[in-house]
Scaffold this motif. Structure first.
Motif, PDB file in Angstrom:
ATOM      1  N   ARG A  36     -10.278 -10.102  49.002  1.00 10.59           N
ATOM      2  CA  ARG A  36     -11.294  -9.669  49.953  1.00 10.59           C
ATOM      3  C   ARG A  36     -12.612  -9.516  49.217  1.00 10.59           C
ATOM      4  NH1 ARG A  36      -7.681  -5.231  53.196  1.00 10.59           N
ATOM      5  NH2 ARG A  36      -5.903  -6.025  52.060  1.00 10.59           N
ATOM      6  N   LEU A  53     -12.810 -14.449  49.659  1.00 15.12           N
ATOM      7  CA  LEU A  53     -12.870 -15.104  50.967  1.00 15.12           C
ATOM      8  C   LEU A  53     -12.555 -14.083  52.052  1.00 15.12           C
ATOM      9  CD1 LEU A  53     -12.815 -17.796  52.651  1.00 15.12           C
ATOM     10  CD2 LEU A  53     -10.381 -17.963  52.049  1.00 15.12           C
ATOM     11  N   LYS A  56     -10.959 -12.283  57.697  1.00 16.77           N
ATOM     12  CA  LYS A  56     -11.141 -11.703  59.039  1.00 16.77           C
ATOM     13  C   LYS A  56     -12.106 -12.536  59.867  1.00 16.77           C
ATOM     14  CE  LYS A  56      -8.800  -7.724  59.324  1.00 16.77           C
ATOM     15  NZ  LYS A  56      -9.258  -6.432  58.843  1.00 16.77           N
ATOM     16  N   PRO A  77       1.376 -11.045  50.852  1.00 18.82           N
ATOM     17  CA  PRO A  77       2.005  -9.739  50.646  1.00 18.82           C
ATOM     18  C   PRO A  77       1.672  -8.711  51.725  1.00 18.82           C
ATOM     19  CG  PRO A  77      -0.054  -9.822  49.463  1.00 18.82           C
ATOM     20  CD  PRO A  77      -0.028 -11.019  50.375  1.00 18.82           C
ATOM     21  N   TYR A  78       1.400  -9.166  52.950  1.00 23.34           N
ATOM     22  CA  TYR A  78       1.001  -8.209  53.989  1.00 23.34           C
ATOM     23  C   TYR A  78       2.170  -7.900  54.906  1.00 23.34           C
ATOM     24  CZ  TYR A  78      -3.390  -9.846  52.116  1.00 23.34           C
ATOM     25  OH  TYR A  78      -4.393 -10.188  51.263  1.00 23.34           O
ATOM     26  N   ARG A  79       1.993  -6.829  55.677  1.00 17.90           N
ATOM     27  CA  ARG A  79       3.059  -6.479  56.616  1.00 17.90           C
ATOM     28  C   ARG A  79       3.265  -7.587  57.623  1.00 17.90           C
ATOM     29  NH1 ARG A  79       1.595  -0.494  58.634  1.00 17.90           N
ATOM     30  NH2 ARG A  79      -0.263  -0.414  57.334  1.00 17.90           N
ATOM     31  N   LYS A  85      -1.754 -12.531  63.078  1.00 16.13           N
ATOM     32  CA  LYS A  85      -2.983 -12.050  63.722  1.00 16.13           C
ATOM     33  C   LYS A  85      -4.207 -12.824  63.230  1.00 16.13           C
ATOM     34  CE  LYS A  85      -4.304  -7.661  63.182  1.00 16.13           C
ATOM     35  NZ  LYS A  85      -4.030  -6.263  62.938  1.00 16.13           N
ATOM     36  N   ASP A 121       7.183   1.171  46.805  1.00 18.95           N
ATOM     37  CA  ASP A 121       8.401   0.986  45.999  1.00 18.95           C
ATOM     38  C   ASP A 121       9.473   2.034  46.286  1.00 18.95           C
ATOM     39  OD1 ASP A 121       9.563  -0.020  43.076  1.00 18.95           O
ATOM     40  OD2 ASP A 121       9.720   2.141  43.332  1.00 18.95           O
ATOM     41  N   TYR A 124      11.365   1.504  49.506  1.00 21.77           N
ATOM     42  CA  TYR A 124      12.258   0.335  49.520  1.00 21.77           C
ATOM     43  C   TYR A 124      13.513   0.645  48.694  1.00 21.77           C
ATOM     44  CZ  TYR A 124       7.544  -1.438  50.464  1.00 21.77           C
ATOM     45  OH  TYR A 124       6.276  -1.586  50.937  1.00 21.77           O
ATOM     46  N   ASP A 150       9.301  -2.903  43.454  1.00 21.04           N
ATOM     47  CA  ASP A 150       8.080  -3.724  43.417  1.00 21.04           C
ATOM     48  C   ASP A 150       8.253  -4.964  42.544  1.00 21.04           C
ATOM     49  OD1 ASP A 150       6.615  -2.131  45.032  1.00 21.04           O
ATOM     50  OD2 ASP A 150       5.230  -1.406  43.518  1.00 21.04           O
TER      51      ASP A 150
HETATM   52  C1  LIG Z   1       3.692   1.862  44.272  1.00 20.98           C
HETATM   53  C2  LIG Z   1       3.041   0.516  44.411  1.00 20.98           C
HETATM   54  C3  LIG Z   1       1.593   0.580  44.669  1.00 20.98           C
HETATM   55  C4  LIG Z   1       0.821   1.002  43.440  1.00 20.98           C
HETATM   56  C5  LIG Z   1      -0.565   0.456  43.546  1.00 20.98           C
HETATM   57  C6  LIG Z   1      -1.559   1.367  42.864  1.00 20.98           C
HETATM   58  C7  LIG Z   1      -1.719   0.864  41.469  1.00 20.98           C
HETATM   59  C8  LIG Z   1      -2.842   1.389  43.700  1.00 20.98           C
HETATM   60  C9  LIG Z   1      -2.587   1.895  45.170  1.00 20.98           C
HETATM   61  C10 LIG Z   1      -3.863   2.618  45.605  1.00 20.98           C
HETATM   62  C11 LIG Z   1      -4.856   2.315  44.477  1.00 20.98           C
HETATM   63  C12 LIG Z   1      -6.033   3.287  44.330  1.00 20.98           C
HETATM   64  C13 LIG Z   1      -6.852   3.348  45.632  1.00 20.98           C
HETATM   65  O1  LIG Z   1      -7.175   2.030  46.102  1.00 20.98           O
HETATM   66  C14 LIG Z   1      -8.146   4.183  45.452  1.00 20.98           C
HETATM   67  C15 LIG Z   1      -8.964   3.780  44.204  1.00 20.98           C
HETATM   68  C16 LIG Z   1      -9.734   2.480  44.417  1.00 20.98           C
HETATM   69  C17 LIG Z   1     -10.606   2.170  43.202  1.00 20.98           C
HETATM   70  O2  LIG Z   1     -11.304   0.957  43.424  1.00 20.98           O
HETATM   71  C18 LIG Z   1      -9.687   2.006  41.960  1.00 20.98           C
HETATM   72  C19 LIG Z   1      -8.960   3.298  41.731  1.00 20.98           C
HETATM   73  C20 LIG Z   1      -8.117   3.750  42.941  1.00 20.98           C
HETATM   74  C21 LIG Z   1      -7.658   5.180  42.623  1.00 20.98           C
HETATM   75  C22 LIG Z   1      -6.902   2.793  43.118  1.00 20.98           C
HETATM   76  C23 LIG Z   1      -6.041   2.710  41.837  1.00 20.98           C
HETATM   77  C24 LIG Z   1      -4.803   1.821  42.017  1.00 20.98           C
HETATM   78  O3  LIG Z   1      -5.193   0.490  42.233  1.00 20.98           O
HETATM   79  C25 LIG Z   1      -3.970   2.314  43.219  1.00 20.98           C
HETATM   80  C26 LIG Z   1      -3.420   3.704  42.875  1.00 20.98           C
HETATM   81  C27 LIG Z   1       3.697  -0.311  45.500  1.00 20.98           C
HETATM   82  O4  LIG Z   1       4.718   0.047  46.008  1.00 20.98           O
HETATM   83  S1  LIG Z   1       3.011  -1.808  45.886  1.00 20.98           S
HETATM   84  C28 LIG Z   1       4.025  -2.464  47.171  1.00 20.98           C
HETATM   85  C29 LIG Z   1       3.435  -2.152  48.468  1.00 20.98           C
HETATM   86  N1  LIG Z   1       4.121  -2.804  49.545  1.00 20.98           N
HETATM   87  C30 LIG Z   1       3.978  -4.095  49.818  1.00 20.98           C
HETATM   88  O5  LIG Z   1       3.263  -4.843  49.157  1.00 20.98           O
HETATM   89  C31 LIG Z   1       4.797  -4.604  50.978  1.00 20.98           C
HETATM   90  C32 LIG Z   1       4.021  -5.488  51.945  1.00 20.98           C
HETATM   91  N2  LIG Z   1       2.772  -4.890  52.281  1.00 20.98           N
HETATM   92  C33 LIG Z   1       2.604  -3.828  53.085  1.00 20.98           C
HETATM   93  O6  LIG Z   1       3.559  -3.254  53.598  1.00 20.98           O
HETATM   94  C34 LIG Z   1       1.178  -3.378  53.295  1.00 20.98           C
HETATM   95  O7  LIG Z   1       0.334  -4.373  52.832  1.00 20.98           O
HETATM   96  C35 LIG Z   1       0.847  -2.055  52.593  1.00 20.98           C
HETATM   97  C36 LIG Z   1       1.112  -2.107  51.109  1.00 20.98           C
HETATM   98  C37 LIG Z   1       1.651  -0.909  53.214  1.00 20.98           C
HETATM   99  C38 LIG Z   1      -0.633  -1.768  52.784  1.00 20.98           C
HETATM  100  O8  LIG Z   1      -0.914  -1.639  54.152  1.00 20.98           O
HETATM  101  P1  LIG Z   1      -2.348  -1.974  54.711  1.00 20.98           P
HETATM  102  O9  LIG Z   1      -2.436  -1.359  56.075  1.00 20.98           O
HETATM  103  O10 LIG Z   1      -3.386  -1.556  53.734  1.00 20.98           O
HETATM  104  O11 LIG Z   1      -2.370  -3.561  54.716  1.00 20.98           O
HETATM  105  P2  LIG Z   1      -1.640  -4.603  55.685  1.00 20.98           P
HETATM  106  O12 LIG Z   1      -1.101  -3.968  56.919  1.00 20.98           O
HETATM  107  O13 LIG Z   1      -0.669  -5.403  54.905  1.00 20.98           O
HETATM  108  O14 LIG Z   1      -2.834  -5.541  56.135  1.00 20.98           O
HETATM  109  C39 LIG Z   1      -3.733  -6.093  55.237  1.00 20.98           C
HETATM  110  C40 LIG Z   1      -5.080  -6.034  55.896  1.00 20.98           C
HETATM  111  O15 LIG Z   1      -6.028  -6.581  55.029  1.00 20.98           O
HETATM  112  C41 LIG Z   1      -6.672  -7.693  55.650  1.00 20.98           C
HETATM  113  N3  LIG Z   1      -6.987  -8.662  54.628  1.00 20.98           N
HETATM  114  C42 LIG Z   1      -6.176  -9.153  53.682  1.00 20.98           C
HETATM  115  N4  LIG Z   1      -6.812 -10.038  52.902  1.00 20.98           N
HETATM  116  C43 LIG Z   1      -8.058 -10.111  53.398  1.00 20.98           C
HETATM  117  C44 LIG Z   1      -9.206 -10.885  53.033  1.00 20.98           C
HETATM  118  N5  LIG Z   1      -9.202 -11.743  52.016  1.00 20.98           N
HETATM  119  N6  LIG Z   1     -10.324 -10.719  53.772  1.00 20.98           N
HETATM  120  C45 LIG Z   1     -10.360  -9.827  54.810  1.00 20.98           C
HETATM  121  N7  LIG Z   1      -9.316  -9.071  55.182  1.00 20.98           N
HETATM  122  C46 LIG Z   1      -8.183  -9.237  54.485  1.00 20.98           C
HETATM  123  C47 LIG Z   1      -5.661  -8.186  56.649  1.00 20.98           C
HETATM  124  O16 LIG Z   1      -6.270  -8.949  57.631  1.00 20.98           O
HETATM  125  C48 LIG Z   1      -5.106  -6.874  57.174  1.00 20.98           C
HETATM  126  O17 LIG Z   1      -6.052  -6.313  58.074  1.00 20.98           O
HETATM  127  P3  LIG Z   1      -5.560  -5.482  59.367  1.00 20.98           P
HETATM  128  O18 LIG Z   1      -4.979  -4.198  58.822  1.00 20.98           O
HETATM  129  O19 LIG Z   1      -6.823  -5.254  60.151  1.00 20.98           O
HETATM  130  O20 LIG Z   1      -4.553  -6.317  60.085  1.00 20.98           O
END
Ligand SMILES: C[C@H](CCC[C@@H](C)[C@H]1CC[C@H]2[C@@H]3[C@H](O)C[C@@H]4C[C@H](O)CC[C@]4(C)[C@H]3C[C@H](O)[C@]12C)C(=O)SCCNC(=O)CCNC(=O)[C@H](O)C(C)(C)COP(=O)(O)OP(=O)(O)OC[C@H]1O[C@@H](n2cnc3c(N)ncnc32)[C@H](O)[C@@H]1OP(=O)(O)O
Length: 380
Positions: A36, A53, A56, A77-79, A85, A121, A124, A150
């Protein structure tokens, strides 16, 4: 390298998909991470290029469709439902490129009650049944960082799915959809827990069994300098060497598998281990079959003699240390990039040109904010 020439698009995700993409990149695939615009910096970007890119915007989604027509693998890797959508579901993309391997790496899979729920993680791992077996006696279940679901059940098994689909494609010339659920991946890699019931090694409560910290000879022990040793002396002939190294007399000890004596034996071993430093224990146990090794820190692992001899860790041009790709392939070994991870959008222009976009198209997408181009700052 084994995957030379393979074109992969990895849609930016949190942890599992980046590992999957990194493994493919380490083995020579040309992995593009689609991120994004203006998002947080990515990790596990070794060997990848970054394209910023906005999916949306309909024109952003159209760009991805065009890229998918020319690539081999898409990792998303999205839900469940997010890609549909965006108009980027598998029916559409596979229709446009029937050879595409469409890998969907999620927590709960593409179907079922939880398919659209958020999770991480630990969730799951919990749903797989495996978390219930992890942890010490009388303590709550304990998740070993986010490594099992994960990375092992998610990133690695999804990579296996991709490789198998690619192999099958060499015969059929057809792509397919991979539904990689981390719940199922974790359960699958833990098949031993289900299939070893006959051995009777899991029939006691959590933390009281052979391999879950119940046994004194499968444990970690603190040393005099506050470090730890790991003991895995399961077989009697190896256990005998453990007892010898600890300076104990086996004729005065209960038998190894006298379970009721395990708690007392642990106390004894803990007391003995506390009397010498880690280095002293290494001098005693290195080169024996006692199955006793030092518990190394992440920082120290790379400098341990054995790991150094094998070159198990590598250093990139920023002096960052990370594990070398594994396993080693004798004829076509992975040669991981030693460059720093890419900045978001660092390669946007280069990638689009490579996939056949014209300079004019790129300039228009840029001025309309569908893509983002960032240039690395020059080092002065
Ligand atoms: C335990 C691990 C996760 C550990 C990760 C940690 C290392 C990081 C988690 C949070 C981070 C911190 C946080 O961000 C705040 C700070 C930010 C700062 O910049 C850096 C420091 C931070 C403290 C930062 C530090 C670290 O990075 C963190 C602590 C896991 O278990 S990972 C496994 C997760 N599960 C999955 O991957 C399974 C499949 N995915 C899902 O279930 C979901 O994606 C998930 C993970 C639940 C997230 O749900 P979410 O609602 O956010 O997303 P989705 O529903 O999947 O939809 C994605 C939306 O994004 C749009 N999109 C995607 N790509 C693009 C694009 N190129 N352009 C525009 N839009 C895009 C997509 O259309 C979706 O939009 P909608 O929601 O409107 O449909």
């Amino acid at each position: 390298m084994a995957l030379q020439g393979l074109r992969v698009l990895e849609l930016a995700g949190l942890a599992p998909a980046p590992l999957c993409g990194m493994i493919l990149a380490d083995h020579g695939a040309r992995v593009v991470r689609v991120e994004r615009p203006a998002s947080a910096p990515a990790v596990q970007g070794r060997g990848k290029r970054s394209l910023a890119l906005d999916l949306k915007q309909p024109r952003g989604a159209a760009v991805l469709r065009r890229l998918c027509r020319a690539c081999d693998v898409l990792i998303e890797p999205y839900r469940h439902g997010v890609m549909e959508k965006l108009g980027l579901g598998p029916e559409i993309l596979l229709h446009e490129n029937p050879e595409l391997i469409y890998a969907r790496l999620t927590g709960f899979g593409q179907t079922g009650t939880y398919a659209k729920s958020a999770g991480h993680d630990i969730n799951y791992l919990a749903l797989s049944g495996v978390l219930s077996r992890l942890g010490r006696k009388d303590e709550n279940p304990y998740a070993p960082l986010n490594l099992l679901a994960d990375f092992a059940g998610g990133g690695v098994l999804c990579t296996m799915g991709i490789i198998m689909a690619l192999y099958e494609r060499t015969r059929s010339s057809k792509g397919q959809v991979i539904d990689a659920s981390m719940v199922e991946g974790t359960a699958y890699l833990s098949s031993f827990l289900w299939k070893s019931g006959i051995l009777g090694i899991w029939n006691r409560p959590r933390g009281e069994n052979l391999l879950d910290s119940g046994a004194p000879f499968y444990e970690t022990y603190k040393t005099a300098d506050g470090k730890f040793m790991a003991v895995g002396s399961i077989e009697p002939q190896f256990y005998e060497q453990l007892i010898k190294g600890l300076g104990l007399d086996s004729s005065k000890l209960p038998s190894q598998f006298s379970i009721s004596d395990w708690p007392e034996m642990k106390k004894l071993f803990a007391d003995v281990f506390s009397q010498k430093t880690q280095a002293e224990w290494c001098r005693i146990f290195d080169g024996t079959d006692a199955c006793v090794t030092p518990v190394l820190s992440i920082e120290d692992a790379a400098s341990h003699l054995h790991n150094k001899e094998r070159g198990s860790f590598i250093k990139n041009d920023q002096e960052e240390i990370s594990p070398r790709p594994s396993p080693l392939l004798s004829r076509t070994p992975a040669t991981p990039s030693l460059r720093r991870d890419p900045y978001i959008g660092e390669h946007t222009e280069e990638i689009l040109l490579e996939y056949g976009f014209t300079k004019e198209e790129i300039a228009k997408l840029h001025s309309d904010k569908v893509i983002e181009i960032s240039y690395p700052k020059a080092k002065l």
